[in-house]
Design a protein around this motif. Structure first.
Motif, PDB file in Angstrom:
ATOM      1  N   ARG A   1      39.065  41.445  56.565  1.00 14.71           N
ATOM      2  CA  ARG A   1      38.034  42.269  57.177  1.00 14.71           C
ATOM      3  C   ARG A   1      38.306  43.711  56.787  1.00 14.71           C
ATOM      4  O   ARG A   1      39.446  44.089  56.567  1.00 14.71           O
ATOM      5  N   ASP A   2      37.267  44.504  56.703  1.00 17.10           N
ATOM      6  CA  ASP A   2      37.445  45.896  56.316  1.00 17.10           C
ATOM      7  C   ASP A   2      38.437  46.584  57.244  1.00 17.10           C
ATOM      8  O   ASP A   2      39.224  47.404  56.817  1.00 17.10           O
ATOM      9  N   SER A   3      38.444  46.218  58.515  1.00 20.26           N
ATOM     10  CA  SER A   3      39.369  46.839  59.456  1.00 20.26           C
ATOM     11  C   SER A   3      40.809  46.390  59.226  1.00 20.26           C
ATOM     12  O   SER A   3      41.739  47.027  59.686  1.00 20.26           O
ATOM     13  N   GLU A   4      41.021  45.289  58.494  1.00 22.36           N
ATOM     14  CA  GLU A   4      42.364  44.793  58.222  1.00 22.36           C
ATOM     15  C   GLU A   4      42.948  45.368  56.941  1.00 22.36           C
ATOM     16  O   GLU A   4      44.132  45.231  56.688  1.00 22.36           O
ATOM     17  N   VAL A   5      42.124  45.960  56.115  1.00 22.27           N
ATOM     18  CA  VAL A   5      42.608  46.608  54.910  1.00 22.27           C
ATOM     19  C   VAL A   5      42.951  48.032  55.311  1.00 22.27           C
ATOM     20  O   VAL A   5      42.096  48.800  55.703  1.00 22.27           O
ATOM     21  N   THR A   6      44.210  48.362  55.254  1.00 19.27           N
ATOM     22  CA  THR A   6      44.680  49.641  55.748  1.00 19.27           C
ATOM     23  C   THR A   6      44.256  50.773  54.823  1.00 19.27           C
ATOM     24  O   THR A   6      44.553  50.748  53.642  1.00 19.27           O
ATOM     25  N   ALA A   7      43.553  51.738  55.365  1.00 22.71           N
ATOM     26  CA  ALA A   7      43.164  52.923  54.602  1.00 22.71           C
ATOM     27  C   ALA A   7      44.004  54.097  55.065  1.00 22.71           C
ATOM     28  O   ALA A   7      44.070  54.380  56.249  1.00 22.71           O
ATOM     29  N   ALA A   8      44.663  54.752  54.127  1.00 23.82           N
ATOM     30  CA  ALA A   8      45.489  55.910  54.455  1.00 23.82           C
ATOM     31  C   ALA A   8      45.488  56.859  53.269  1.00 23.82           C
ATOM     32  O   ALA A   8      45.520  56.412  52.134  1.00 23.82           O
ATOM     33  N   PRO A   9      45.439  58.172  53.501  1.00 24.59           N
ATOM     34  CA  PRO A   9      45.332  59.119  52.409  1.00 24.59           C
ATOM     35  C   PRO A   9      46.529  59.141  51.463  1.00 24.59           C
ATOM     36  O   PRO A   9      46.365  59.378  50.287  1.00 24.59           O
ATOM     37  N   CYS A  10      47.742  58.888  51.935  1.00 26.74           N
ATOM     38  CA  CYS A  10      48.927  59.004  51.084  1.00 26.74           C
ATOM     39  C   CYS A  10      49.678  57.696  50.937  1.00 26.74           C
ATOM     40  O   CYS A  10      50.703  57.659  50.284  1.00 26.74           O
ATOM     41  N   GLU A  11      49.238  56.653  51.567  1.00 27.79           N
ATOM     42  CA  GLU A  11      49.916  55.371  51.494  1.00 27.79           C
ATOM     43  C   GLU A  11      49.012  54.383  50.786  1.00 27.79           C
ATOM     44  O   GLU A  11      47.904  54.698  50.430  1.00 27.79           O
ATOM     45  N   GLY A  12      49.478  53.181  50.622  1.00 24.45           N
ATOM     46  CA  GLY A  12      48.649  52.145  50.020  1.00 24.45           C
ATOM     47  C   GLY A  12      49.202  51.698  48.680  1.00 24.45           C
ATOM     48  O   GLY A  12      50.129  52.288  48.131  1.00 24.45           O
ATOM     49  N   ASN A  13      48.604  50.632  48.168  1.00 27.83           N
ATOM     50  CA  ASN A  13      49.006  50.110  46.869  1.00 27.83           C
ATOM     51  C   ASN A  13      47.813  49.863  45.957  1.00 27.83           C
ATOM     52  O   ASN A  13      47.968  49.345  44.867  1.00 27.83           O
ATOM     53  N   ALA A  14      46.619  50.239  46.417  1.00 30.79           N
ATOM     54  CA  ALA A  14      45.416  50.003  45.611  1.00 30.79           C
ATOM     55  C   ALA A  14      44.369  51.068  45.897  1.00 30.79           C
ATOM     56  O   ALA A  14      44.340  51.656  46.975  1.00 30.79           O
ATOM     57  N   VAL A  15      43.508  51.275  44.909  1.00 33.99           N
ATOM     58  CA  VAL A  15      42.371  52.168  45.086  1.00 33.99           C
ATOM     59  C   VAL A  15      41.109  51.365  44.764  1.00 33.99           C
ATOM     60  O   VAL A  15      41.064  50.638  43.774  1.00 33.99           O
ATOM     61  N   LEU A  16      40.126  51.438  45.651  1.00 35.90           N
ATOM     62  CA  LEU A  16      38.859  50.722  45.469  1.00 35.90           C
ATOM     63  C   LEU A  16      37.860  51.672  44.841  1.00 35.90           C
ATOM     64  O   LEU A  16      37.646  52.770  45.341  1.00 35.90           O
ATOM     65  N   ARG A  17      37.231  51.218  43.765  1.00 34.80           N
ATOM     66  CA  ARG A  17      36.248  52.034  43.064  1.00 34.80           C
ATOM     67  C   ARG A  17      34.921  51.308  43.014  1.00 34.80           C
ATOM     68  O   ARG A  17      34.852  50.102  42.896  1.00 34.80           O
ATOM     69  N   GLY A  18      33.851  52.107  43.026  1.00 32.66           N
ATOM     70  CA  GLY A  18      32.517  51.542  42.934  1.00 32.66           C
ATOM     71  C   GLY A  18      32.047  51.030  44.273  1.00 32.66           C
ATOM     72  O   GLY A  18      32.802  50.953  45.236  1.00 32.66           O
ATOM     73  N   SER A  19      30.755  50.734  44.319  1.00 36.25           N
ATOM     74  CA  SER A  19      30.165  50.290  45.572  1.00 36.25           C
ATOM     75  C   SER A  19      28.788  49.707  45.305  1.00 36.25           C
ATOM     76  O   SER A  19      28.221  49.918  44.241  1.00 36.25           O
ATOM     77  N   PRO A  20      28.252  48.998  46.279  1.00 36.29           N
ATOM     78  CA  PRO A  20      26.892  48.491  46.129  1.00 36.29           C
ATOM     79  C   PRO A  20      25.881  49.637  46.200  1.00 36.29           C
ATOM     80  O   PRO A  20      26.231  50.759  46.560  1.00 36.29           O
ATOM     81  N   LEU A  21      24.654  49.347  45.855  1.00 37.02           N
ATOM     82  CA  LEU A  21      23.601  50.363  45.927  1.00 37.02           C
ATOM     83  C   LEU A  21      23.512  50.926  47.333  1.00 37.02           C
ATOM     84  O   LEU A  21      23.664  50.224  48.320  1.00 37.02           O
ATOM     85  N   GLY A  22      23.264  52.204  47.424  1.00 34.37           N
ATOM     86  CA  GLY A  22      23.117  52.836  48.725  1.00 34.37           C
ATOM     87  C   GLY A  22      24.389  53.441  49.274  1.00 34.37           C
ATOM     88  O   GLY A  22      24.371  54.161  50.247  1.00 34.37           O
ATOM     89  N   ALA A  23      25.525  53.151  48.660  1.00 34.14           N
ATOM     90  CA  ALA A  23      26.796  53.731  49.104  1.00 34.14           C
ATOM     91  C   ALA A  23      27.249  54.748  48.063  1.00 34.14           C
ATOM     92  O   ALA A  23      26.900  54.633  46.895  1.00 34.14           O
ATOM     93  N   PRO A  24      27.999  55.751  48.474  1.00 32.32           N
ATOM     94  CA  PRO A  24      28.458  56.762  47.516  1.00 32.32           C
ATOM     95  C   PRO A  24      29.291  56.145  46.397  1.00 32.32           C
ATOM     96  O   PRO A  24      30.342  55.568  46.646  1.00 32.32           O
TER      97      PRO A  24
END
Length: 89
Positions: free
Chosen positions: A12-35
C-alpha cells in the motif's frame, strides 16, 4: 467497488516509506494527471522486483531500471512508472 486496501500481498502507498534523506529507491514518472517531474524517495523490500502500489481502487506499477542515483550520500535504485491496473471485483 473493490479496493486493494485489504490485499496483504501488495504494498500500500502508506506502507512504502517516504523520507527525504532515507530510502533505497526513487520512483519516477506517473499516470496522467499527476506531476510527471515529481520524484519520490521510498524504501522498498526488494529492489529487483516490480513495485505494485495500492492506490484505493487501482494499482500503480513501477519497474526497476538499470539506473542508480546518489542522493545525500545514499545509492538509490531508480524505478519508472509503467502502468495502472484496476482491482478486480
Amino acid at each position: 467497488m473493490a479496493t486493494c486496501q485489504d490485499d496483504p500481498g501488495k504494498a500500500r502507498d502508506s506502507e512504502v516509506t517516504a523520507a527525504p534523506c532515507e530510502g533505497n529507491a526513487v520512483l519516477r514518472g506517473s499516470p496522467l494527471g499527476a506531476p510527471a517531474d515529481m520524484d519520490r524517495i521510498v524504501t522498498v523490500q526488494d529492489i529487483e522486483q516490480v513495485l505494485k502500489l495500492c492506490k484505493g481502487s487501482h494499482y500503480d506499477h513501477y519497474l526497476p531500471t538499470a539506473d542508480w542515483e546518489v542522493r545525500s550520500g545514499r545509492r538509490l535504485r531508480v524505478f519508472r512508472w509503467s502502468h495502472r491496473t484496476r482491482v478486480a471485483e
